[in-house]
Design an enzyme around this catalytic site. Structure first.
Site, PDB file in Angstrom:
ATOM      1  CB  CYS A  64      17.149  30.310  76.497  1.00 41.84           C
ATOM      2  SG  CYS A  64      15.364  30.452  76.447  1.00 41.84           S
ATOM      3  NE  ARG A 108      12.370  26.447  74.889  1.00 42.08           N
ATOM      4  CZ  ARG A 108      13.186  27.215  75.612  1.00 42.08           C
ATOM      5  NH1 ARG A 108      14.216  27.785  75.039  1.00 42.08           N
ATOM      6  NH2 ARG A 108      12.981  27.406  76.894  1.00 42.08           N
TER       7      ARG A 108
HETATM    8  C1  BEZ Z   1      14.168  28.536  79.953  1.00 43.71           C
HETATM    9  O1  BEZ Z   1      14.615  27.875  80.876  1.00 43.71           O
HETATM   10  O2  BEZ Z   1      14.810  28.808  78.949  1.00 43.71           O
HETATM   11  C2  BEZ Z   1      12.761  29.041  80.061  1.00 43.71           C
HETATM   12  C3  BEZ Z   1      11.840  28.257  80.716  1.00 43.71           C
HETATM   13  C4  BEZ Z   1      10.537  28.717  80.828  1.00 43.71           C
HETATM   14  C5  BEZ Z   1      10.182  29.939  80.281  1.00 43.71           C
HETATM   15  C6  BEZ Z   1      11.113  30.699  79.588  1.00 43.71           C
HETATM   16  C7  BEZ Z   1      12.410  30.234  79.467  1.00 43.71           C
END
Ligand code: BEZ
Length: 237
Positions: free
Chosen positions: A53, A136
């Site tokens: 993110c 997402r």
């Molecule tokens: C992330 O790295 O943004 C992420 C990865 C897995 C679950 C939620 C966020």
């Protein structure tokens, strides 16, 4: 915290974007009303202070001027609270550099949605993937408040930003020139002319009587519009 009383829905392409009011890092938002007359991308991310993110937010913020050129605004959302959002965005600006991006300030609004009301309205909670986080999601909404494209990515994969920009360009170009965009279309590539509604028009096209239109068969006609003309038509006047 998850709120089981909030109804879940899954908006579709062609639907009016569900309306909501919410608190964001840039003040209150009245969506999609306050974006009337503009394109807007509403996107969700799973959680603040997570690496994928973070890479996405830095990219969205860095490309914001490119979206602006297309008269397209950005609005983010996660089920985190406002103070988490503020602390995360400050940390990104102060501490994170990634792929040449540093000192990145996120200026577009990031919605707090701790009740998951908005996330559920937009089908961003997909329980097979996660019950406590949004996937997402990317909703492309036109100046009339109609959802024109939806893209979902899972938690583990960051979005492709070339594609997000390409989709806005293609949606605007298709509207502007009354055409469709073929596979991998980019500004300057041939458009597809929608199939003719009558035999007469189809025959004229096949006979080369429509300027700029070349047909390979009655159902496959291409139209050339040069890149500058397309870019001029789809970027801010
Ligand atoms: C992330 O790295 O943004 C992420 C990865 C897995 C679950 C939620 C966020």
């Amino acid at each position: 915290m998850e709120n089981d009383n909030v109804p879940v829905s899954l908006p579709r392409i062609g639907d009016k974007a569900p309306a909501f009011k919410a608190v964001t890092t840039q003040g209150e938002i009245d969506f999609p009303k306050q974006y009337e007359g503009k394109w807007v991308i509403l996107f969700s991310h799973p959680a603040d202070f997570t690496p994928v993110c973070t890479s996405e937010f830095m990219t969205f913020a860095t490309l914001e001027s490119k979206f602006d050129e297309l008269d397209c605004k950005l609005v983010g959302l996660s089920v985190d609270g406002l103070y988490s959002h503020i602390a995360w965005l400050r940390t990104i600006k102060e501490k994170i550099d990634y792929k040449g991006m540093k000192d990145v300030e996120v200026k577009f609004p990031l919605i707090e949605d701790i009740t998951m009301e908005v996330a559920k309205k937009y089908g961003m909670i997909q329980p097979g993937e996660a019950t406590t986080k949004a996937v997402r999601a990317v909703f492309f909404i036109d100046p009339k408040g109609v959802i024109r494209t939806i893209i979902y990515y899972p938690l583990s994969i960051g979005r492709n930003f070339d594609e997000l920009i390409r989709v806005v360009q293609a949606l605007k170009a298709a509207d502007e020139f009354g055409v469709a965009c073929p596979a991998d279309w980019r500004p300057g590539d041939d458009f597809i002319v929608p199939t003719a509604g009558s035999c007469g028009v189809a025959k004229d096209r096949m006979d080369g009587k429509q300027e700029g239109v070349t047909c390979k068969d009655w159902f496959f006609c291409l139209k050339k519009v040069d890149r500058d003309t397309v870019l001029k038509a789809i970027t801010q006047k």
